[in-house]
Design a protein around this motif. Structure first.
Motif, PDB file in Angstrom:
ATOM      1  N   SER A  48     -34.613  -9.425   8.632  1.00  0.00           N
ATOM      2  CA  SER A  48     -35.928 -10.234   9.553  1.00  0.00           C
ATOM      3  C   SER A  48     -35.268 -11.512   9.884  1.00  0.00           C
ATOM      4  CB  SER A  48     -37.021 -10.470   8.616  1.00  0.00           C
ATOM      5  OG  SER A  48     -36.612 -11.255   7.261  1.00  0.00           O
ATOM      6  N   SER A  49     -35.905 -12.343  10.787  1.00  0.00           N
ATOM      7  CA  SER A  49     -35.519 -13.712  11.107  1.00  0.00           C
ATOM      8  C   SER A  49     -36.879 -14.504  11.719  1.00  0.00           C
ATOM      9  CB  SER A  49     -34.438 -13.441  12.305  1.00  0.00           C
ATOM     10  OG  SER A  49     -33.992 -14.953  12.766  1.00  0.00           O
ATOM     11  N   ILE A  50     -36.794 -15.722  11.094  1.00  0.00           N
ATOM     12  CA  ILE A  50     -38.263 -16.407  11.473  1.00  0.00           C
ATOM     13  C   ILE A  50     -37.603 -17.818  12.225  1.00  0.00           C
ATOM     14  CG2 ILE A  50     -39.940 -17.661  10.283  1.00  0.00           C
ATOM     15  CD1 ILE A  50     -39.508 -15.816   7.993  1.00  0.00           C
ATOM     16  N   LEU A  51     -38.467 -18.098  13.170  1.00  0.00           N
ATOM     17  CA  LEU A  51     -38.166 -19.168  13.930  1.00  0.00           C
ATOM     18  C   LEU A  51     -39.428 -20.105  13.682  1.00  0.00           C
ATOM     19  CD1 LEU A  51     -36.829 -21.239  15.905  1.00  0.00           C
ATOM     20  CD2 LEU A  51     -37.789 -19.735  17.847  1.00  0.00           C
ATOM     21  N   ILE A  52     -39.258 -21.388  13.288  1.00  0.00           N
ATOM     22  CA  ILE A  52     -40.389 -22.232  13.108  1.00  0.00           C
ATOM     23  C   ILE A  52     -40.035 -23.826  13.754  1.00  0.00           C
ATOM     24  CG2 ILE A  52     -41.872 -23.532  11.211  1.00  0.00           C
ATOM     25  CD1 ILE A  52     -40.883 -21.495   9.448  1.00  0.00           C
ATOM     26  N   ILE A  53     -41.052 -24.188  14.553  1.00  0.00           N
ATOM     27  CA  ILE A  53     -41.316 -25.254  15.216  1.00  0.00           C
ATOM     28  C   ILE A  53     -42.410 -26.117  14.802  1.00  0.00           C
ATOM     29  CG2 ILE A  53     -41.340 -26.607  17.352  1.00  0.00           C
ATOM     30  CD1 ILE A  53     -39.672 -24.449  18.583  1.00  0.00           C
ATOM     31  N   GLU A  54     -42.319 -26.903  13.805  1.00  0.00           N
ATOM     32  CA  GLU A  54     -43.346 -27.460  13.072  1.00  0.00           C
ATOM     33  C   GLU A  54     -44.214 -28.043  14.196  1.00  0.00           C
ATOM     34  OE1 GLU A  54     -44.402 -27.344  10.435  1.00  0.00           O
ATOM     35  OE2 GLU A  54     -42.670 -26.816   9.130  1.00  0.00           O
ATOM     36  N   SER A  55     -43.908 -28.786  15.380  1.00  0.00           N
ATOM     37  CA  SER A  55     -44.845 -29.472  16.229  1.00  0.00           C
ATOM     38  C   SER A  55     -44.314 -29.231  17.660  1.00  0.00           C
ATOM     39  CB  SER A  55     -45.037 -30.653  15.999  1.00  0.00           C
ATOM     40  OG  SER A  55     -45.813 -31.653  16.702  1.00  0.00           O
TER      41      SER A  55
ATOM     42  N   GLU B 213     -49.301 -27.993  17.793  1.00  0.00           N
ATOM     43  CA  GLU B 213     -49.395 -26.929  16.804  1.00  0.00           C
ATOM     44  C   GLU B 213     -48.023 -26.398  16.306  1.00  0.00           C
ATOM     45  OE1 GLU B 213     -53.641 -24.654  18.290  1.00  0.00           O
ATOM     46  OE2 GLU B 213     -51.624 -24.170  19.063  1.00  0.00           O
ATOM     47  N   GLN B 214     -47.977 -25.643  15.280  1.00  0.00           N
ATOM     48  CA  GLN B 214     -46.864 -25.112  14.813  1.00  0.00           C
ATOM     49  C   GLN B 214     -46.571 -23.794  15.550  1.00  0.00           C
ATOM     50  OE1 GLN B 214     -46.333 -22.586  10.958  1.00  0.00           O
ATOM     51  NE2 GLN B 214     -45.391 -24.579  10.238  1.00  0.00           N
ATOM     52  N   LEU B 215     -45.201 -23.484  15.709  1.00  0.00           N
ATOM     53  CA  LEU B 215     -44.734 -22.176  16.439  1.00  0.00           C
ATOM     54  C   LEU B 215     -44.186 -21.435  15.184  1.00  0.00           C
ATOM     55  CD1 LEU B 215     -43.143 -21.505  19.673  1.00  0.00           C
ATOM     56  CD2 LEU B 215     -42.031 -20.800  17.515  1.00  0.00           C
ATOM     57  N   HIS B 216     -44.472 -20.280  15.122  1.00  0.00           N
ATOM     58  CA  HIS B 216     -43.968 -19.511  14.096  1.00  0.00           C
ATOM     59  C   HIS B 216     -43.690 -18.012  14.614  1.00  0.00           C
ATOM     60  CE1 HIS B 216     -44.034 -16.743  10.415  1.00  0.00           C
ATOM     61  NE2 HIS B 216     -43.832 -17.940   9.875  1.00  0.00           N
ATOM     62  N   PHE B 217     -42.385 -17.690  14.784  1.00  0.00           N
ATOM     63  CA  PHE B 217     -42.063 -16.407  15.310  1.00  0.00           C
ATOM     64  C   PHE B 217     -41.343 -15.640  14.144  1.00  0.00           C
ATOM     65  CE2 PHE B 217     -41.682 -17.919  19.844  1.00  0.00           C
ATOM     66  CZ  PHE B 217     -42.988 -17.668  20.019  1.00  0.00           C
ATOM     67  N   LEU B 218     -41.891 -14.317  13.734  1.00  0.00           N
ATOM     68  CA  LEU B 218     -41.383 -13.566  12.831  1.00  0.00           C
ATOM     69  C   LEU B 218     -40.784 -12.230  13.554  1.00  0.00           C
ATOM     70  CD1 LEU B 218     -40.365 -12.121  10.010  1.00  0.00           C
ATOM     71  CD2 LEU B 218     -42.904 -11.519   9.844  1.00  0.00           C
ATOM     72  N   ILE B 219     -39.475 -11.786  13.275  1.00  0.00           N
ATOM     73  CA  ILE B 219     -38.719 -10.642  14.023  1.00  0.00           C
ATOM     74  C   ILE B 219     -38.460  -9.710  12.868  1.00  0.00           C
ATOM     75  CG2 ILE B 219     -36.796  -9.563  15.142  1.00  0.00           C
ATOM     76  CD1 ILE B 219     -39.088 -11.469  16.876  1.00  0.00           C
ATOM     77  N   GLU B 220     -38.421  -8.577  12.787  1.00  0.00           N
ATOM     78  CA  GLU B 220     -38.048  -7.613  11.764  1.00  0.00           C
ATOM     79  C   GLU B 220     -37.487  -6.436  12.628  1.00  0.00           C
ATOM     80  OE1 GLU B 220     -41.798  -6.101  10.025  1.00  0.00           O
ATOM     81  OE2 GLU B 220     -41.856  -7.897   8.608  1.00  0.00           O
ATOM     82  N   TYR B 221     -36.130  -5.955  12.000  1.00  0.00           N
ATOM     83  CA  TYR B 221     -35.610  -5.034  12.704  1.00  0.00           C
ATOM     84  C   TYR B 221     -34.911  -3.910  11.475  1.00  0.00           C
ATOM     85  CZ  TYR B 221     -31.894  -8.199  11.124  1.00  0.00           C
ATOM     86  OH  TYR B 221     -31.021  -9.042  10.408  1.00  0.00           O
TER      87      TYR B 221
END
Length: 275
Positions: free
Chosen positions: A229-236, A186-194
């Motif tokens: 904001s910052s986004i971390l994505i791991i496709e698989s 699955e895809q991991l998708h983290f969104l941070i806002e500050y």
């Protein structure tokens, strides 16, 4: 995908990059860059840029047939093959180019890039932005965040944190949950806002895998940093990538952080994890 300097430079303007955008007579770049946008699920999204292609010498005439425009999705070229999903347009006399994404869904949340080049790539530049797609769940979450922010404003805490007259560390307004569980692949998708009273913020993602003694920079995935904001994505995601993930944001007045534990499940271990 391994994070490297070349990839991260796509989202940050650095003067040293200008050396490949110009020569003695022609300059190429952007007057209006792409901007990250948010749409509702099922709606269309439009990315638009205005390029700059000028001759600084009366002896050099711009040949627009040498100009090439390419749109990319996660750094892969989007082919213009009459695909209904993507529609491209332009007004060359105004140097404006756009792409419309039809019927956006959650899986369309990606990094989109316009790559411009001149004279077979002798001069080139690019601009990237992120597409956010809201579904019903995220809309409810955002409404909850907005309600919390209004309460903070009432208590004067929010205004103190955002006032430029107050020299305070960053405040993370969208935190990570204590833990997340994924199935392998699955895809991991983290969104941070500050928020921050200083525009000069530095963001860092780190991970400490299960067998590690100390954290390390993110290697399997990529990061997109935008305004506050910052986004971390791991496709698989795989079981090897389980561990403690931490996000830091700091300015000259201090640091804030949020972290979470990522668990990767397989069908054979579901019961063991639930136990």
């Amino acid at each position: 995908m391994t994070i490297d300097k070349d990839f991260l430079l796509k989202f940050t303007h650095i003067d040293e990059q200008d050396e490949y955008k110009r020569n003695d007579s022609i300059q190429i770049g952007f007057e209006q860059e792409l901007k990250s946008i948010t749409v509702h699920s099922g709606d269309s999204a439009r990315f638009e840029a205005k390029i700059r292609l000028i001759s600084v010498s009366s002896c050099k005439i711009i040949d627009r047939s040498l100009l090439n425009i390419e749109w990319r999705l996660n750094d892969i070229c989007i082919k213009n093959d009459n695909n209904f999903k993507y529609q491209f347009g332009s007004t060359p006399e105004e140097n404006r180019y756009w792409m419309v994404i039809q019927k956006c869904q959650q899986q369309d949340e990606k990094v989109y890039t316009i790559y411009i080049s001149y004279d077979n790539g002798t001069l080139h530049d690019e601009s990237s932005a992120y597409l956010f797609v809201n579904n019903i769940t995220t809309e409810i979450e955002e409404q909850s965040i907005q309600t919390t922010q209004r309460e903070l404003t009432t208590n004067n805490t929010w205004s103190l944190a955002t006032s430029l007259k107050r020299f305070v560390p960053p405040t993370i307004t969208r935190l990570l949950q204590p833990s997340y569980q994924y199935y392998s692949g699955e895809q991991l998708h983290f969104l941070i806002e500050y928020i921050s009273s200083s525009d000069e913020c530095h963001c860092t993602w780190q991970v400490q895998y299960l067998n590690d003694k100390t954290p390390r920079p993110i290697e399997h995935g990529f990061v997109v940093n935008a305004d506050c904001s910052s986004i971390l994505i791991i496709e698989s995601i795989t079981s090897k990538l389980q561990g403690l993930y931490t996000f830091y944001v700091e300015n000259v007045y201090g640091r804030a952080m949020t972290q979470t534990i990522v668990i990767v499940k397989t069908n054979n271990t579901d019961d063991a994890i639930r136990g």
